[in-house]
Design a protein around this motif. Sequence first.
Motif, PDB file in Angstrom:
ATOM      1  N   SER A  53       9.580  27.972  40.727  1.00 46.05           N
ATOM      2  CA  SER A  53       9.209  28.059  42.424  1.00 46.05           C
ATOM      3  C   SER A  53       7.787  28.464  42.280  1.00 46.05           C
ATOM      4  CB  SER A  53      10.195  29.248  42.819  1.00 46.05           C
ATOM      5  OG  SER A  53       9.992  29.335  44.155  1.00 46.05           O
ATOM      6  N   ALA A  54       7.344  29.589  41.815  1.00 40.98           N
ATOM      7  CA  ALA A  54       6.066  30.260  41.818  1.00 40.98           C
ATOM      8  C   ALA A  54       4.905  28.951  41.688  1.00 40.98           C
ATOM      9  CB  ALA A  54       5.809  31.450  41.285  1.00 40.98           C
ATOM     10  N   LYS A  57       4.482  26.790  44.418  1.00 38.95           N
ATOM     11  CA  LYS A  57       3.979  27.403  45.573  1.00 38.95           C
ATOM     12  C   LYS A  57       2.104  27.471  45.142  1.00 38.95           C
ATOM     13  CE  LYS A  57       3.655  30.940  48.969  1.00 38.95           C
ATOM     14  NZ  LYS A  57       4.394  31.950  49.570  1.00 38.95           N
ATOM     15  N   GLN A  61      -1.032  25.729  47.054  1.00 40.09           N
ATOM     16  CA  GLN A  61      -2.295  26.547  47.595  1.00 40.09           C
ATOM     17  C   GLN A  61      -3.761  26.147  46.973  1.00 40.09           C
ATOM     18  OE1 GLN A  61      -0.863  30.613  46.430  1.00 40.09           O
ATOM     19  NE2 GLN A  61      -0.132  30.606  48.672  1.00 40.09           N
ATOM     20  N   GLU A 300      13.512  31.043  45.505  1.00 39.57           N
ATOM     21  CA  GLU A 300      12.257  31.232  46.220  1.00 39.57           C
ATOM     22  C   GLU A 300      11.735  32.349  46.768  1.00 39.57           C
ATOM     23  OE1 GLU A 300      14.638  27.343  46.345  1.00 39.57           O
ATOM     24  OE2 GLU A 300      15.393  29.669  47.072  1.00 39.57           O
ATOM     25  N   ASP A 304       8.245  33.401  45.476  1.00 37.97           N
ATOM     26  CA  ASP A 304       7.009  33.683  46.151  1.00 37.97           C
ATOM     27  C   ASP A 304       6.555  35.232  45.816  1.00 37.97           C
ATOM     28  OD1 ASP A 304       7.268  31.500  47.690  1.00 37.97           O
ATOM     29  OD2 ASP A 304       8.406  32.455  49.384  1.00 37.97           O
ATOM     30  N   ARG A 305       7.419  36.151  45.248  1.00 35.90           N
ATOM     31  CA  ARG A 305       6.729  37.354  44.868  1.00 35.90           C
ATOM     32  C   ARG A 305       6.037  37.398  43.653  1.00 35.90           C
ATOM     33  NH1 ARG A 305      12.628  40.410  45.738  1.00 35.90           N
ATOM     34  NH2 ARG A 305      12.352  40.958  47.834  1.00 35.90           N
ATOM     35  N   TYR A 308       2.529  36.073  44.860  1.00 38.39           N
ATOM     36  CA  TYR A 308       2.033  36.939  45.621  1.00 38.39           C
ATOM     37  C   TYR A 308       1.338  37.955  44.491  1.00 38.39           C
ATOM     38  CZ  TYR A 308       1.359  41.382  47.970  1.00 38.39           C
ATOM     39  OH  TYR A 308       0.860  42.688  48.438  1.00 38.39           O
ATOM     40  N   VAL A 333       8.114  39.981  50.686  1.00 40.93           N
ATOM     41  CA  VAL A 333       7.258  39.386  49.494  1.00 40.93           C
ATOM     42  C   VAL A 333       6.024  40.049  49.347  1.00 40.93           C
ATOM     43  CG1 VAL A 333       6.033  37.305  48.903  1.00 40.93           C
ATOM     44  CG2 VAL A 333       8.193  37.052  49.787  1.00 40.93           C
TER      45      VAL A 333
END
Length: 368
Positions: A53-54, A57, A61, A300, A304-305, A308, A333
Amino acid sequence: DDTKTKMTTKGRPIRLTAAFLPLLLGPALLSPPPPVAALNIAVTGTNSGIGLSAATKLVSQGHTVYHACRTAESAAAAASSAGGGIPMACDLSDLSSVRTFAAELEERCGTDGGLDVLCLNAGVSPSRKAPAPKLTKEGLEETVGVNHVGHFLLAQLVRPLLERGNGGARRVVVTASSVHDPASPGGTVRGDPATGATLGDLSGFGADIREGAGGATMADGATDFDGAKAYNDSKLCNILFAREAHKRWGGGGGISVRAFNPGLITATGLFRNARADNPVSTAIFGFVASRLAGFSVPVEVGGDRLAYMATASEEEVPSGSYLSAAEATSRSVTRAEGFDAATISEEARDDGLAAMLWERSAQVVARL
């Protein structure tokens, strides 16, 4: 329409164009956050769970993600699922594989700006019913061997690449867990203190279990194997490693080291053995935790954490930080949302134990 806003004053409607909104709300409320410069980020365990998931993302980005997975096939699948990145084999249960990965990573990004971020994320969780531990290739108990020892060696080998990173991050992120603390919810099995994390005097840490029956199977020297405690112990090792790495590497333009608790996530591969051990009760627990009580967060959110933690600035998440949501049901998050500094266990705050674990870990990887 979407370009005008209706307001009233003394009962009379007035119409303001969107151009006036910054004057009313302030530009900070309307301006998007500044973009994060593209970084070279290596993440272990991107083939599933919060790692995948990370990675998805981070790729979206614009970052370059090095997928460090147990096999070349799983890494290739991870890169495909994440929408990009560079697949690489890194089997944390085989220290020779870790060394090969580090050497190949040097070849791939050593002349391309170095490495900006290393995320130590992969993990295994054994069966609670297992009468004996699974072993790494070198004969170590697999849970602590993979979750801590393999990552310890990887961080040591990759440190020079991080120091040469020109993206300005120079960052190590450690995926830990609240279960490192026996006093936390989930820190023991049904309240049994014997299942809570404790490393004792480390008399069993790094033992080659192949050398004979009757020896230590647990880091604290215990001979009876306990799968739940082994996982909790490994998460305590993660916190202690992050604290000691911060002391040795952090500050003064050095390498920033931060750890976090992604939250309880019952939908990941870490629950694979639990589902096999007790399929009905685990399914019921997962349903209640995620759908009714809400203290199991979606994959998710955990991803996201992790993303981040990999990209947040040093000002926002200083080296030495351990972040966690204040409430288990929180979907926060960022620090602004409530994903913030959290208290670690009493044993995790033991500076002497952290230093001892570091030295013992260095001796183990040097021996193997």
